[in-house]
Design a protein around this motif. Sequence first.
Motif, mmCIF file in Angstrom:
data_model
loop_
_atom_site.group_PDB
_atom_site.id
_atom_site.type_symbol
_atom_site.label_atom_id
_atom_site.label_comp_id
_atom_site.label_asym_id
_atom_site.label_seq_id
_atom_site.Cartn_x
_atom_site.Cartn_y
_atom_site.Cartn_z
ATOM 1 N N LEU A 313 0.849 -1.189 0.000
ATOM 2 C CA LEU A 313 0.000 0.000 0.000
ATOM 3 C C LEU A 313 0.883 1.237 0.000
ATOM 4 N N VAL A 314 0.690 2.087 -0.999
ATOM 5 C CA VAL A 314 1.419 3.351 -1.096
ATOM 6 C C VAL A 314 0.396 4.469 -0.926
ATOM 7 N N VAL A 315 0.457 5.148 0.206
ATOM 8 C CA VAL A 315 -0.523 6.177 0.546
ATOM 9 C C VAL A 315 0.105 7.541 0.287
ATOM 10 N N THR A 316 -0.606 8.410 -0.426
ATOM 11 C CA THR A 316 -0.093 9.747 -0.696
ATOM 12 C C THR A 316 -1.075 10.794 -0.186
ATOM 13 N N LEU A 317 -0.514 11.854 0.396
ATOM 14 C CA LEU A 317 -1.291 12.975 0.909
ATOM 15 C C LEU A 317 -0.487 14.239 0.630
ATOM 16 N N HIS A 318 -1.095 15.381 0.832
ATOM 17 C CA HIS A 318 -0.323 16.626 0.722
ATOM 18 C C HIS A 318 0.246 17.025 2.083
ATOM 19 N N ILE A 319 -0.620 17.161 3.056
ATOM 20 C CA ILE A 319 -0.183 17.550 4.407
ATOM 21 C C ILE A 319 0.367 16.318 5.111
ATOM 22 N N PRO A 320 1.531 16.416 5.766
ATOM 23 C CA PRO A 320 2.147 15.233 6.373
ATOM 24 C C PRO A 320 1.311 14.616 7.489
ATOM 25 N N LEU A 321 1.525 13.324 7.702
ATOM 26 C CA LEU A 321 0.973 12.698 8.899
ATOM 27 C C LEU A 321 1.555 13.357 10.142
ATOM 28 N N ARG A 322 2.841 13.724 10.044
ATOM 29 C CA ARG A 322 3.508 14.439 11.132
ATOM 30 C C ARG A 322 4.714 15.157 10.547
ATOM 31 N N THR A 323 5.048 16.320 11.122
ATOM 32 C CA THR A 323 6.220 17.054 10.666
ATOM 33 C C THR A 323 7.022 17.562 11.854
ATOM 34 N N TYR A 324 8.325 17.650 11.655
ATOM 35 C CA TYR A 324 9.200 18.219 12.680
ATOM 36 C C TYR A 324 9.051 19.731 12.783
ATOM 37 N N ILE A 325 8.588 20.380 11.718
ATOM 38 C CA ILE A 325 8.508 21.839 11.709
ATOM 39 C C ILE A 325 7.683 22.350 12.883
ATOM 40 N N ASP A 326 6.507 21.773 13.080
ATOM 41 C CA ASP A 326 5.662 22.089 14.239
ATOM 42 C C ASP A 326 4.675 20.937 14.405
ATOM 43 N N PRO A 327 4.995 19.958 15.252
ATOM 44 C CA PRO A 327 4.146 18.765 15.379
ATOM 45 C C PRO A 327 2.751 19.034 15.913
ATOM 46 N N GLU A 328 2.500 20.244 16.423
ATOM 47 C CA GLU A 328 1.185 20.544 16.999
ATOM 48 C C GLU A 328 0.326 21.417 16.097
ATOM 49 N N ASP A 329 0.848 21.884 15.011
ATOM 50 C CA ASP A 329 0.112 22.795 14.134
ATOM 51 C C ASP A 329 -0.874 22.004 13.276
ATOM 52 N N GLN A 332 -0.216 21.813 9.578
ATOM 53 C CA GLN A 332 1.023 21.158 9.131
ATOM 54 C C GLN A 332 1.000 19.648 9.357
ATOM 55 N N ASN A 333 0.017 19.149 10.096
ATOM 56 C CA ASN A 333 -0.042 17.735 10.475
ATOM 57 C C ASN A 333 -1.461 17.215 10.277
ATOM 58 N N LEU A 334 -1.580 15.903 10.082
ATOM 59 C CA LEU A 334 -2.904 15.280 9.980
ATOM 60 C C LEU A 334 -3.527 15.218 11.367
ATOM 61 N N THR A 335 -4.619 15.932 11.566
ATOM 62 C CA THR A 335 -5.206 16.044 12.901
ATOM 63 C C THR A 335 -5.863 14.757 13.368
ATOM 64 N N ASN A 336 -6.361 13.943 12.446
ATOM 65 C CA ASN A 336 -6.982 12.669 12.822
ATOM 66 C C ASN A 336 -6.094 11.499 12.407
ATOM 67 N N ARG A 337 -4.805 11.651 12.679
ATOM 68 C CA ARG A 337 -3.808 10.656 12.278
ATOM 69 C C ARG A 337 -4.091 9.283 12.867
ATOM 70 N N ALA A 338 -4.373 9.204 14.172
ATOM 71 C CA ALA A 338 -4.570 7.907 14.816
ATOM 72 C C ALA A 338 -5.773 7.175 14.218
ATOM 73 N N GLU A 339 -6.874 7.903 14.009
ATOM 74 C CA GLU A 339 -8.067 7.296 13.424
ATOM 75 C C GLU A 339 -7.772 6.790 12.015
ATOM 76 N N PHE A 340 -7.034 7.569 11.260
ATOM 77 C CA PHE A 340 -6.694 7.188 9.893
ATOM 78 C C PHE A 340 -5.800 5.949 9.868
ATOM 79 N N LEU A 341 -4.774 5.923 10.717
ATOM 80 C CA LEU A 341 -3.834 4.805 10.705
ATOM 81 C C LEU A 341 -4.492 3.488 11.106
#
Length: 569
Positions: A313-329, A332-341
Amino acid sequence: MDHDQESGLSRRDLLKSAALGGVGLALASGDARAAATAQADGSSATVRGIVFEDTGSTGIRQADSRGVAGVLVSNGREVVKTDADGGYTLPLRDETIIFVIKPAGFTTPVEADTMLHRFYRINQPSGSPAALNLTFEGIEPTAPLPASLDFPLTRQDEPAQFEVVLFTDPQPQTPAEVDFIREDVVNALNGTPAKFGMTLGDMMFDDLSLYGRYNGIIATLGLPWYNIGGNHDLNFEAPNRHYSRETFKRTFGPPYYAFAYADAVFIMLDNVDYLGTDPKRPGGAGKYEGRIDAAQMDFVRNLLAEVPTDKLLVVTLHIPLRTYIDPEDPAQNLTNRAEFLKLFEGRPHNVSFSGHTHTTEHHYLDAADGWTGPQPHHHHVLTAVSGSWWSGPYDHRGVAVADSRDGTPNGFHILSIDGTSYTTRYVPLKEPNGRQIRLSVLSHLHSEMRRDYRPGALIEPPIALAAVPSTTLVANVFDGGPKTTVTMRIGTAEPKSMVRKAIPDPFVEDVFARNESVKKAWVKAEVSSHMWTVRLPPTLGPGVHPVRVAATDQYGRVQHATLALEIAT
């Protein structure tokens, strides 16, 4: 020949509908509320048709055309499999896109002048709402669907080993920056053996009228091309997510979809949740957050129910699942990451890619992120084609140097797949000999005295003998991450391990500081996730010392960089 009730779409209609959004129709990436209402309204409307093998390459189902069984077709939420005769039936809502999910061993029609796949049919009887007064052209009212909405497939050879070109954020803001894409990127890929390419959002920097020229330039590569939208590919006049992709749909088709190639399934998603115009932002731009909406959650869930677990499975998105730039923004990050994963539980072969941040990052997500697999999930934030949004001095061609804010040169990646295994490699666009590591020497005087020295003088040899004990060798391993190991050897001495350290790249700090006039106003050097440092041995004497740095990546590949370290007497 025009289509009739039974034969589906003619070649002429295929091309005409492509101009309006293709041979398919994308669920207008609607907000969850609108999608839920459509699902719960009790409507009995359906769309049905045949997926057939187009042996004559006409795009039209003939009387003797053979249906293709077991092909997945979707309305953007439900996913059904064609029967033994190639037939399918799906619920039909007022605004949706019906699309076929290309199976392995087949291809969908590709337009010669854009190299875009036309695998869908837009059903939007009222078109884009006139009241929105869209700046860029949206969807014209679509004609009623035929009694049988048919999709052609043509057989093609798909080897288990193949390559894919991965772009993200080409993001030209002006016609001149479209020139940069032509000169900087396309010329670097002529003759590539890749089977297809994809761009993970921000094809444009708000001016969607440039899509046509951009697509024509990318098409000269001769590769079929897939796209998803970014936060700069939006119709900003939309009040929310529902009508924010009207121009994108008209040009590219479904904002989210999937297709298979050999043993891999590519899941192309739209996780830019548009929240409407923000009067405080220039150009009518609006706020957004990283989110997979309810319709896409259902689509992925229903898709995976039909995909064997032995596929990559190759999953592509624009906004990262998580980024070092600001992990809380949330922008900049997928807000429903846990539900998605959680949708990918029990799937041992997987990887995901994103763009958006104009940085290069590797993340390995685990239980803390909602990932439950036996091995961490690899999420790769890709290098931006535009680097620092085409900032910086111009090279001899008149193309902006565009080093990214984390010190990575602008460029792209190549994804290599072999069955269910994969590797990636980074292709810098302006580094000599495809250099993968940049070395700098940094003394404690660097930041304080930059203005008084010529460019690079404080991050390059020679260095004073008295400064040796306070000098650090800095290695920017452009595509490095947590699993990269780096060593440094001076002459014949034993190698020393370098330490990964979150700091800005001193080279890019220097470049940006000295080129304010050709730098976008918001661009500045940011803390980089792929910097390694080691202090020089204090006993190092005067003279020229050969320095060799070796970086081993997660795939076991080794990259080298050398430096003639000159120490003055």
